[in-house]
Scaffold this motif. Sequence first.
Motif, PDB file in Angstrom:
ATOM      1  N   PRO A  22       0.810  -1.231   0.000  1.00 19.58           N
ATOM      2  CA  PRO A  22       0.000   0.000   0.000  1.00 19.58           C
ATOM      3  C   PRO A  22       0.841   1.278   0.000  1.00 19.58           C
ATOM      4  N   ARG A  23       1.987   1.267   0.686  1.00 21.70           N
ATOM      5  CA  ARG A  23       2.837   2.468   0.701  1.00 21.70           C
ATOM      6  C   ARG A  23       3.389   2.757  -0.686  1.00 21.70           C
ATOM      7  N   LEU A  24       3.800   1.696  -1.383  1.00 18.40           N
ATOM      8  CA  LEU A  24       4.329   1.880  -2.726  1.00 18.40           C
ATOM      9  C   LEU A  24       3.229   2.226  -3.718  1.00 18.40           C
ATOM     10  N   GLN A  25       2.017   1.734  -3.480  1.00 13.77           N
ATOM     11  CA  GLN A  25       0.890   2.086  -4.343  1.00 13.77           C
ATOM     12  C   GLN A  25       0.751   3.612  -4.412  1.00 13.77           C
ATOM     13  N   ARG A  26       0.864   4.263  -3.256  1.00 12.44           N
ATOM     14  CA  ARG A  26       0.762   5.725  -3.223  1.00 12.44           C
ATOM     15  C   ARG A  26       1.923   6.362  -3.988  1.00 12.44           C
ATOM     16  N   GLN A  27       3.101   5.804  -3.840  1.00 10.89           N
ATOM     17  CA  GLN A  27       4.270   6.329  -4.544  1.00 10.89           C
ATOM     18  C   GLN A  27       4.108   6.160  -6.061  1.00 10.89           C
ATOM     19  N   PHE A  28       3.548   5.027  -6.489  1.00  7.29           N
ATOM     20  CA  PHE A  28       3.332   4.791  -7.917  1.00  7.29           C
ATOM     21  C   PHE A  28       2.334   5.786  -8.494  1.00  7.29           C
ATOM     22  N   GLN A  29       1.334   6.152  -7.689  1.00  9.59           N
ATOM     23  CA  GLN A  29       0.358   7.129  -8.163  1.00  9.59           C
ATOM     24  C   GLN A  29       1.016   8.490  -8.365  1.00  9.59           C
ATOM     25  N   LYS A  30       1.973   8.829  -7.513  1.00  8.51           N
ATOM     26  CA  LYS A  30       2.676  10.106  -7.632  1.00  8.51           C
ATOM     27  C   LYS A  30       3.701  10.081  -8.765  1.00  8.51           C
ATOM     28  N   ASP A  31       4.280   8.905  -9.032  1.00  7.93           N
ATOM     29  CA  ASP A  31       5.358   8.785 -10.017  1.00  7.93           C
ATOM     30  C   ASP A  31       5.130   7.562 -10.899  1.00  7.93           C
ATOM     31  N   PRO A  32       4.247   7.657 -11.904  1.00  2.69           N
ATOM     32  CA  PRO A  32       3.948   6.513 -12.775  1.00  2.69           C
ATOM     33  C   PRO A  32       5.183   5.968 -13.508  1.00  2.69           C
ATOM     34  N   LYS A  33       6.181   6.816 -13.725  1.00  3.17           N
ATOM     35  CA  LYS A  33       7.400   6.359 -14.400  1.00  3.17           C
ATOM     36  C   LYS A  33       8.109   5.284 -13.570  1.00  3.17           C
ATOM     37  N   LEU A  34       7.937   5.320 -12.272  1.00  4.97           N
ATOM     38  CA  LEU A  34       8.554   4.321 -11.407  1.00  4.97           C
ATOM     39  C   LEU A  34       8.076   2.915 -11.765  1.00  4.97           C
ATOM     40  N   VAL A  35       6.811   2.757 -12.058  1.00  2.52           N
ATOM     41  CA  VAL A  35       6.258   1.457 -12.458  1.00  2.52           C
ATOM     42  C   VAL A  35       6.944   0.995 -13.740  1.00  2.52           C
ATOM     43  N   ARG A  36       7.054   1.886 -14.710  1.00  2.00           N
ATOM     44  CA  ARG A  36       7.708   1.553 -15.978  1.00  2.00           C
ATOM     45  C   ARG A  36       9.164   1.169 -15.740  1.00  2.00           C
ATOM     46  N   ASP A  37       9.875   1.947 -14.929  1.00  2.00           N
ATOM     47  CA  ASP A  37      11.283   1.659 -14.661  1.00  2.00           C
ATOM     48  C   ASP A  37      11.463   0.302 -13.989  1.00  2.00           C
ATOM     49  N   LEU A  38      10.602  -0.014 -13.036  1.00  2.00           N
ATOM     50  CA  LEU A  38      10.691  -1.316 -12.368  1.00  2.00           C
ATOM     51  C   LEU A  38      10.404  -2.450 -13.344  1.00  2.00           C
ATOM     52  N   SER A  39       9.460  -2.232 -14.236  1.00  2.00           N
ATOM     53  CA  SER A  39       9.150  -3.249 -15.253  1.00  2.00           C
ATOM     54  C   SER A  39      10.343  -3.472 -16.182  1.00  2.00           C
ATOM     55  N   VAL A  40      11.007  -2.403 -16.588  1.00  2.00           N
ATOM     56  CA  VAL A  40      12.195  -2.523 -17.439  1.00  2.00           C
ATOM     57  C   VAL A  40      13.286  -3.292 -16.693  1.00  2.00           C
ATOM     58  N   LEU A  41      13.468  -2.990 -15.420  1.00  2.00           N
ATOM     59  CA  LEU A  41      14.473  -3.714 -14.629  1.00  2.00           C
ATOM     60  C   LEU A  41      14.162  -5.204 -14.560  1.00  2.00           C
ATOM     61  N   MET A  42      12.890  -5.531 -14.410  1.00  2.00           N
ATOM     62  CA  MET A  42      12.512  -6.934 -14.350  1.00  2.00           C
ATOM     63  C   MET A  42      12.872  -7.640 -15.642  1.00  2.00           C
ATOM     64  N   VAL A  43      12.522  -7.063 -16.773  1.00  2.00           N
ATOM     65  CA  VAL A  43      12.786  -7.697 -18.063  1.00  2.00           C
ATOM     66  C   VAL A  43      14.284  -7.757 -18.333  1.00  2.00           C
ATOM     67  N   ALA A  44      15.009  -6.707 -18.062  1.00  2.00           N
ATOM     68  CA  ALA A  44      16.457  -6.710 -18.302  1.00  2.00           C
ATOM     69  C   ALA A  44      17.134  -7.760 -17.431  1.00  2.00           C
ATOM     70  N   GLY A  45      16.629  -7.923 -16.208  1.00  2.00           N
ATOM     71  CA  GLY A  45      17.209  -8.930 -15.317  1.00  2.00           C
ATOM     72  C   GLY A  45      16.980 -10.339 -15.832  1.00  2.00           C
ATOM     73  N   LEU A  46      15.828 -10.583 -16.424  1.00  2.00           N
ATOM     74  CA  LEU A  46      15.522 -11.901 -16.974  1.00  2.00           C
ATOM     75  C   LEU A  46      16.342 -12.220 -18.214  1.00  2.00           C
ATOM     76  N   SER A  47      16.616 -11.207 -19.022  1.00  2.00           N
ATOM     77  CA  SER A  47      17.344 -11.451 -20.256  1.00  2.00           C
ATOM     78  C   SER A  47      18.822 -11.700 -19.988  1.00  2.00           C
ATOM     79  N   GLY A  48      19.298 -11.219 -18.834  1.00  2.00           N
ATOM     80  CA  GLY A  48      20.714 -11.362 -18.537  1.00  2.00           C
ATOM     81  C   GLY A  48      21.581 -10.372 -19.288  1.00  2.00           C
ATOM     82  N   ARG A  49      20.957  -9.444 -19.991  1.00  2.00           N
ATOM     83  CA  ARG A  49      21.677  -8.429 -20.768  1.00  2.00           C
ATOM     84  C   ARG A  49      21.416  -7.058 -20.167  1.00  2.00           C
ATOM     85  N   PRO A  50      22.466  -6.269 -19.998  1.00  2.00           N
ATOM     86  CA  PRO A  50      22.261  -4.935 -19.433  1.00  2.00           C
ATOM     87  C   PRO A  50      21.638  -3.945 -20.415  1.00  2.00           C
ATOM     88  N   ASP A  51      21.609  -4.243 -21.724  1.00  2.00           N
ATOM     89  CA  ASP A  51      21.075  -3.285 -22.698  1.00  2.00           C
ATOM     90  C   ASP A  51      19.636  -3.513 -23.031  1.00  2.00           C
TER      91      ASP A  51
END
Length: 107
Positions: free
Chosen positions: A78-107
Amino acid sequence: IMDQGRPSPADAALFAGSPALQDDPEMRRIRDSAQERMTDLLLGLVREGKEQGQVDPSLSEEALRVYFAAFMDVFTDPRLQRQFQKDPKLVRDLSVLMVAGLSGRPD
């Protein structure tokens, strides 16, 4: 709740709400069920990615389940939910980190 294999807005709304709702046993059961379905969907995508050489084939399903659970916990806090509402880019950035971590490639 799922729309053509993708989480629906109802899934997102399910995790929002007051801490009292988050602790309700029925809400917890529904949330756990939705998380399990989402995890299964993600694991299917990872299997496909492994077959296509896009995901590290040495990653175990157990490790992926723990990783996805931790990732989903970030979005259900719930605390992060409020933060995501204030900063929607944070959700996108976390999603990119998840995918980059799975691919094993930093690019």
